[in-house]
Scaffold this motif. Sequence first.
Motif, short mmCIF file in Angstrom:
data_model
loop_
_atom_site.label_atom_id
_atom_site.label_comp_id
_atom_site.label_asym_id
_atom_site.label_seq_id
_atom_site.Cartn_x
_atom_site.Cartn_y
_atom_site.Cartn_z
N LEU A 40 26.65 41.81 18.87
CA LEU A 40 25.56 42.35 18.84
C LEU A 40 25.01 43.16 19.82
O LEU A 40 24.30 44.45 19.81
N CYS A 41 25.59 42.89 21.08
CA CYS A 41 25.56 43.86 22.35
C CYS A 41 26.28 45.43 21.77
O CYS A 41 25.75 46.35 21.92
N ALA A 42 27.52 45.20 21.41
CA ALA A 42 28.10 46.39 21.03
C ALA A 42 27.25 47.36 20.03
O ALA A 42 27.26 48.59 19.89
N GLN A 43 26.63 46.68 19.19
CA GLN A 43 25.56 47.21 18.08
C GLN A 43 24.40 48.01 18.51
O GLN A 43 24.01 49.07 18.19
N GLN A 44 23.78 47.00 19.50
CA GLN A 44 22.48 47.53 20.04
C GLN A 44 22.54 48.33 21.11
O GLN A 44 21.75 49.22 21.43
N GLU A 45 23.67 48.08 22.10
CA GLU A 45 23.84 48.92 23.33
C GLU A 45 25.20 49.31 23.55
O GLU A 45 25.90 48.70 24.43
N GLN A 67 20.64 34.15 40.40
CA GLN A 67 20.34 33.73 41.72
C GLN A 67 18.92 33.52 42.00
O GLN A 67 18.01 34.35 41.48
N LYS A 68 18.34 32.70 42.68
CA LYS A 68 16.86 32.49 42.89
C LYS A 68 16.30 33.69 43.42
O LYS A 68 16.83 34.28 44.32
N ASN A 69 15.35 33.95 42.94
CA ASN A 69 14.43 35.29 43.24
C ASN A 69 15.05 36.51 43.20
O ASN A 69 14.50 37.69 43.88
N LYS A 70 16.02 36.49 42.32
CA LYS A 70 16.77 37.90 42.25
C LYS A 70 16.24 38.63 40.96
O LYS A 70 16.32 37.92 39.88
N THR A 71 15.89 39.91 41.31
CA THR A 71 15.47 40.67 40.00
C THR A 71 16.71 41.31 39.60
O THR A 71 17.65 42.08 40.04
N LEU A 72 16.93 41.20 38.18
CA LEU A 72 17.99 41.64 37.49
C LEU A 72 17.88 43.22 37.47
O LEU A 72 17.03 43.78 37.02
N ALA A 73 19.10 43.80 37.69
CA ALA A 73 19.03 45.22 37.11
C ALA A 73 18.84 45.52 35.65
O ALA A 73 18.76 44.63 34.85
N THR A 129 18.67 43.70 30.15
CA THR A 129 18.92 44.02 28.72
C THR A 129 19.65 43.01 28.04
O THR A 129 19.65 42.28 27.20
N LEU A 130 20.89 42.73 28.84
CA LEU A 130 21.92 41.85 28.34
C LEU A 130 21.30 40.37 28.20
O LEU A 130 21.43 39.56 27.17
N TRP A 131 20.36 39.94 29.16
CA TRP A 131 19.87 38.74 29.20
C TRP A 131 19.06 38.50 27.69
O TRP A 131 18.94 37.47 27.39
N THR A 132 18.14 39.63 27.49
CA THR A 132 17.45 39.56 26.27
C THR A 132 18.30 39.43 25.11
O THR A 132 18.10 38.82 24.08
N ILE A 133 19.40 40.09 25.13
CA ILE A 133 20.32 40.12 23.88
C ILE A 133 21.10 38.77 23.64
O ILE A 133 21.18 38.35 22.62
N VAL A 134 21.19 37.97 25.01
CA VAL A 134 21.77 36.95 24.69
C VAL A 134 20.98 35.84 24.13
O VAL A 134 21.12 34.89 23.42
N LYS A 135 19.74 35.79 24.61
CA LYS A 135 18.45 35.19 23.94
C LYS A 135 18.41 35.08 22.43
O LYS A 135 18.36 34.21 21.62
N LEU A 136 18.64 36.59 22.17
CA LEU A 136 18.36 37.00 20.38
C LEU A 136 19.78 36.46 19.75
O LEU A 136 19.49 35.73 18.62
#
Length: 310
Positions: free
Chosen positions: A114-119, A280-286, A291-298
């Motif tokens: 899905l990642c290869a398709q969308q991104e 990591q605690k209190n870490k803001t993702l790049a 984007t990948l975090w969201t794709i994993v959920k989907l």
Amino acid sequence: MNISLKQLQVFRAVAAERNFSRAGELVGLTQPAVSRAINELEYQLDLRLFDRTTRDVQLTQAGQILAQRLPRWIDELENTLNELHSWAHNRVGKVRLASSPTLSAALMPHCLALCAQQEPGLHVILLDRIQENVLNSILTGEVDFGIIVEPDSATMRELDCETLLTDPFVVVCPENHPLVRPKNGRHKTPGWSDLSGSDLILLDRASGSRRLIDEVLSRQDVRHQVVQEVGHVTTGFEMVRAGLGINVVPSLAVPETGLPGLAVVCPRPIRHRRVMLARQKNKTLAPLASTLWTIVKLSTQQTMQRRKSL
């Protein structure tokens, strides 16, 4: 000192035009707003930057110094902000993700497709490791985030987690095992107590699920003997085929293609493990990692829907 970029931009316009009204046209402000911005800037600096008369606007010595140096500062700042904006919207790059083998096998193939398709510009580097090493790679920052089985409370406090799915524990046994044979002509859903006296083949303690399986067996008061501990579920399934005992495993460990010759039953009451996304605690993702975090959920939602339909 509280000086805004807007105030500096107004100053640069007035210094260039030597006229408040024309400067206002350049920066999109009215003449009173320009005057207010200059007054506020002079107040913050505690210096006069312009000598004003009804017919003329002249830079003071302090104003001349600022006018000489300010364009380079503003240009550098704007370049930096533009670079950050481009980075935030960049769709090309690498994201590192860690996951244990069972979760990788069940969830990651569809996710990567899905990642290869969308991104297509997003290159995912998957670290396929046991749970302990997955947790360590997250905590040390070796990876952007990971997919884990719910850890103990002390480890949870070191992470920011989001539940991805709940996965029931099931029993894998031979097709002719008493757990699946009809009793008095009726099929009865087995309970955990029906496992008492069984020889069990369990995942070893490197597995993130073993602690949870032990808790289930203890709370359900299942008297049992562990005859083998294995590092991979496939080994356990083949031991069941050989008649060495029965498996207690997470449902996701059972391949979508099934286990020919073996039966999979879900004892009552149903007991689950939580599979989680963790960083990591209190870490803001790049941006790309987010984007990948969201794709994993989907992709996980789609995978679970597909498995339910089988």
